[in-house]
Scaffold this motif. Structure first.
Motif, PDB file in Angstrom:
ATOM      1  N   MET A 128       0.860  -1.191   0.000  1.00 41.26           N
ATOM      2  CA  MET A 128       0.000   0.000   0.000  1.00 41.26           C
ATOM      3  C   MET A 128       0.894   1.238   0.000  1.00 41.26           C
ATOM      4  N   ASN A 129       1.411   1.577  -1.191  1.00 41.77           N
ATOM      5  CA  ASN A 129       2.346   2.694  -1.323  1.00 41.77           C
ATOM      6  C   ASN A 129       1.900   3.734  -2.333  1.00 41.77           C
ATOM      7  N   GLY A 130       0.721   3.588  -2.930  1.00 44.93           N
ATOM      8  CA  GLY A 130       0.226   4.556  -3.907  1.00 44.93           C
ATOM      9  C   GLY A 130       0.296   4.071  -5.341  1.00 44.93           C
ATOM     10  N   LYS A 131       1.077   3.044  -5.621  1.00 45.56           N
ATOM     11  CA  LYS A 131       1.156   2.514  -6.985  1.00 45.56           C
ATOM     12  C   LYS A 131      -0.087   1.717  -7.349  1.00 45.56           C
ATOM     13  N   HIS A 132      -0.716   1.120  -6.357  1.00 40.98           N
ATOM     14  CA  HIS A 132      -1.883   0.285  -6.590  1.00 40.98           C
ATOM     15  C   HIS A 132      -3.093   0.894  -5.879  1.00 40.98           C
ATOM     16  N   ARG A 133      -4.251   0.611  -6.438  1.00 39.46           N
ATOM     17  CA  ARG A 133      -5.499   1.156  -5.906  1.00 39.46           C
ATOM     18  C   ARG A 133      -5.971   0.307  -4.726  1.00 39.46           C
ATOM     19  N   PHE A 134      -6.242   0.985  -3.596  1.00 42.01           N
ATOM     20  CA  PHE A 134      -6.697   0.295  -2.393  1.00 42.01           C
ATOM     21  C   PHE A 134      -8.062   0.835  -1.968  1.00 42.01           C
ATOM     22  N   CYS A 135      -8.843  -0.039  -1.325  1.00 40.91           N
ATOM     23  CA  CYS A 135     -10.172   0.322  -0.821  1.00 40.91           C
ATOM     24  C   CYS A 135     -10.330  -0.229   0.591  1.00 40.91           C
ATOM     25  N   TYR A 136     -11.295   0.329   1.300  1.00 40.61           N
ATOM     26  CA  TYR A 136     -11.648  -0.213   2.615  1.00 40.61           C
ATOM     27  C   TYR A 136     -13.159  -0.326   2.725  1.00 40.61           C
ATOM     28  N   LEU A 137     -13.597  -1.223   3.600  1.00 41.87           N
ATOM     29  CA  LEU A 137     -15.019  -1.480   3.803  1.00 41.87           C
ATOM     30  C   LEU A 137     -15.526  -0.645   4.969  1.00 41.87           C
ATOM     31  N   GLN A 138     -16.640   0.040   4.758  1.00 36.38           N
ATOM     32  CA  GLN A 138     -17.215   0.860   5.824  1.00 36.38           C
ATOM     33  C   GLN A 138     -17.853   0.016   6.920  1.00 36.38           C
ATOM     34  N   THR A 139     -18.125  -1.248   6.641  1.00 37.97           N
ATOM     35  CA  THR A 139     -18.778  -2.105   7.635  1.00 37.97           C
ATOM     36  C   THR A 139     -17.797  -2.581   8.703  1.00 37.97           C
ATOM     37  N   CYS A 140     -16.626  -3.099   8.268  1.00 34.52           N
ATOM     38  CA  CYS A 140     -15.666  -3.665   9.220  1.00 34.52           C
ATOM     39  C   CYS A 140     -14.339  -2.919   9.254  1.00 34.52           C
ATOM     40  N   GLY A 141     -14.036  -2.104   8.243  1.00 38.67           N
ATOM     41  CA  GLY A 141     -12.790  -1.346   8.220  1.00 38.67           C
ATOM     42  C   GLY A 141     -11.602  -2.080   7.627  1.00 38.67           C
ATOM     43  N   CYS A 142     -11.802  -3.281   7.070  1.00 37.74           N
ATOM     44  CA  CYS A 142     -10.692  -4.029   6.473  1.00 37.74           C
ATOM     45  C   CYS A 142     -10.268  -3.386   5.152  1.00 37.74           C
ATOM     46  N   VAL A 143      -8.968  -3.452   4.878  1.00 37.43           N
ATOM     47  CA  VAL A 143      -8.394  -2.803   3.699  1.00 37.43           C
ATOM     48  C   VAL A 143      -7.897  -3.867   2.734  1.00 37.43           C
ATOM     49  N   PHE A 144      -8.263  -3.705   1.443  1.00 39.15           N
ATOM     50  CA  PHE A 144      -7.842  -4.637   0.389  1.00 39.15           C
ATOM     51  C   PHE A 144      -7.456  -3.835  -0.847  1.00 39.15           C
ATOM     52  N   LEU A 149     -10.169  -7.571  -5.017  1.00 37.53           N
ATOM     53  CA  LEU A 149     -11.626  -7.572  -5.105  1.00 37.53           C
ATOM     54  C   LEU A 149     -12.108  -7.960  -6.502  1.00 37.53           C
ATOM     55  N   LYS A 150     -11.288  -7.673  -7.527  1.00 34.92           N
ATOM     56  CA  LYS A 150     -11.671  -8.053  -8.886  1.00 34.92           C
ATOM     57  C   LYS A 150     -11.392  -9.530  -9.157  1.00 34.92           C
ATOM     58  N   GLU A 151     -10.298 -10.033  -8.626  1.00 36.00           N
ATOM     59  CA  GLU A 151      -9.953 -11.431  -8.884  1.00 36.00           C
ATOM     60  C   GLU A 151     -10.818 -12.389  -8.062  1.00 36.00           C
ATOM     61  N   VAL A 152     -11.060 -12.061  -6.813  1.00 34.99           N
ATOM     62  CA  VAL A 152     -11.873 -12.917  -5.941  1.00 34.99           C
ATOM     63  C   VAL A 152     -13.177 -12.172  -5.674  1.00 34.99           C
ATOM     64  N   LYS A 153     -14.159 -12.398  -6.509  1.00 37.22           N
ATOM     65  CA  LYS A 153     -15.442 -11.710  -6.381  1.00 37.22           C
ATOM     66  C   LYS A 153     -16.303 -12.435  -5.350  1.00 37.22           C
ATOM     67  N   THR A 154     -16.595 -11.742  -4.282  1.00 34.26           N
ATOM     68  CA  THR A 154     -17.404 -12.296  -3.201  1.00 34.26           C
ATOM     69  C   THR A 154     -18.059 -11.158  -2.443  1.00 34.26           C
ATOM     70  N   GLU A 155     -19.087 -11.480  -1.679  1.00 39.73           N
ATOM     71  CA  GLU A 155     -19.787 -10.496  -0.852  1.00 39.73           C
ATOM     72  C   GLU A 155     -19.490 -10.705   0.624  1.00 39.73           C
ATOM     73  N   ILE A 156     -18.408 -11.430   0.902  1.00 45.17           N
ATOM     74  CA  ILE A 156     -17.957 -11.666   2.275  1.00 45.17           C
ATOM     75  C   ILE A 156     -16.529 -11.164   2.393  1.00 45.17           C
ATOM     76  N   CYS A 157     -16.229 -10.497   3.490  1.00 47.17           N
ATOM     77  CA  CYS A 157     -14.887  -9.938   3.697  1.00 47.17           C
ATOM     78  C   CYS A 157     -13.851 -11.053   3.719  1.00 47.17           C
ATOM     79  N   HIS A 158     -12.731 -10.831   3.028  1.00 46.52           N
ATOM     80  CA  HIS A 158     -11.670 -11.845   2.956  1.00 46.52           C
ATOM     81  C   HIS A 158     -10.945 -12.020   4.281  1.00 46.52           C
ATOM     82  N   LYS A 159     -10.991 -11.015   5.125  1.00 46.85           N
ATOM     83  CA  LYS A 159     -10.191 -11.047   6.346  1.00 46.85           C
ATOM     84  C   LYS A 159     -10.998 -11.439   7.579  1.00 46.85           C
ATOM     85  N   CYS A 160     -12.170 -10.813   7.766  1.00 48.43           N
ATOM     86  CA  CYS A 160     -12.954 -11.078   8.977  1.00 48.43           C
ATOM     87  C   CYS A 160     -14.206 -11.903   8.721  1.00 48.43           C
ATOM     88  N   GLY A 161     -14.628 -12.017   7.447  1.00 46.80           N
ATOM     89  CA  GLY A 161     -15.782 -12.846   7.117  1.00 46.80           C
ATOM     90  C   GLY A 161     -17.123 -12.154   7.250  1.00 46.80           C
TER      91      GLY A 161
END
Length: 301
Positions: A128-144, A149-161
């Motif tokens: 996470m240095n600015g070269k790549h696009r990062f997002c965070y979830l307003q529900t749990c605050g996890c950052v990806f 998010l494009k490669e693994v399309k899911t509606e469940i957080c990858h980190k906390c579930g």
């Protein structure tokens, strides 16, 4: 053309051309946005929070700003949209194992990579240095990263579930166009919350004030009509009756001259009619019937 030292000046030394626009180093700019707080300009340290626009802050700096908004700060314009602690979200970040801190190059004998990020994506491993696009979830605050998010399309957080929707995604340190879209989204969200709150308050008011029944409305109409005509109308729980005074041509004088008299003092009323009111002797209790612990109420005599 010579000077004292025998030198001959050149044209670019005598003629001043247009000033060159200073270009900002992109790597330094990215490091400033991803490694420093947008409010205090200090280095980011946990706990790190973000707003609805995707800017990064130190939580301590935001709390100090909310406690004292009158204090002068260099970048106070960057947090004018933050009204309270609910407008920020603490980020759940993943540490970069290759990040060894900034004190490892104290002697100056090592190469220090400015673009080396303190955090990485927990799915793909991008820094996470600015070269790549990062997002965070307003529900749990996890950052990806956006790639994860494009490669693994899911509606469940990858980190906390926790489940989430794509509307809950907020881009971190996005472009100007993305910031404008996030600002419109934030204003729309606040307008909906305000409308919902006003509807809820109106519903509470309607529940607190129940509608009058037909009998109550008819009785109030009868009282108003009797006052206008000069006839008597009961009030104050039935203990007193308004009696019209001397007749007058104007209705205002008749209403002002109305007197208040007890029902029990009226000789033209029957005893059965008087017993309907609490001021009657049958409604009163004797000392033997009352107890010492009874709380005095308007109906206790």
């Amino acid at each position: 053309m010579g000077c004292d030292g025998g030198t001959i000046p050149k044209r670019h030394e005598l003629v001043k051309g247009p000033k060159k626009v200073e270009k900002v180093d992109k790597s330094a700019e990215m490091a400033a946005r991803w490694k420093y707080c947008a409010l205090s300009q200090e280095k980011l340290k946990r706990p790190i929070v973000s707003c609805d626009l995707g800017k990064l802050y130190n939580k301590d700096a935001v709390i100090e700003y909310l406690l004292d908004k009158s204090a002068e700060r260099p970048n106070s314009e960057a947090v004018t949209h933050i009204r309270g602690i609910k407008d920020i979200k603490e980020l759940n970040l993943t540490d970069n194992p290759e990040w060894k801190g900034e004190r490892r190059n104290t002697k100056g004998d090592r190469y220090e990579d400015i673009l080396c990020g303190m955090f990485i994506c927990p799915v793909v491993g991008l820094e996470m240095n600015g070269k790549h696009r990062f997002c965070y979830l307003q529900t749990c605050g996890c950052v990806f990263s956006d790639r994860a998010l494009k490669e693994v399309k899911t509606e469940i957080c990858h980190k906390c579930g926790d489940p989430f929707k794509y509307e809950d995604l907020v881009v971190l340190n996005g472009t100007k166009e993305e910031m404008d879209k996030l600002r419109e989204k934030m204003e729309e969200k606040r307008a909906k919350a305000k409308a919902k709150k006003s509807k809820k308050s109106k519903a509470v008011e309607t529940v607190a004030a129940p509608p009058q029944s037909k009998d109550d409305t008819s009785s109030t109409k009868a009282e108003k009509s009797s006052l206008e005509n000069g006839t008597g109308a009961s009030s104050d729980g039935g203990n007193f009756i308004y009696v019209a005074g001397p007749s007058s041509s104007k209705s205002s004088s008749s209403s002002s001259s109305a007197l208040k008299r007890s029902v029990q003092e009226m000789h033209d009323k029957s005893e059965v009619f008087k017993s309907l009111f609490t001021s009657h002797s049958s409604a009163k209790r004797t000392k033997d019937q009352t107890s010492n612990w009874v709380t005095h109420t308007p109906y206790h005599f």
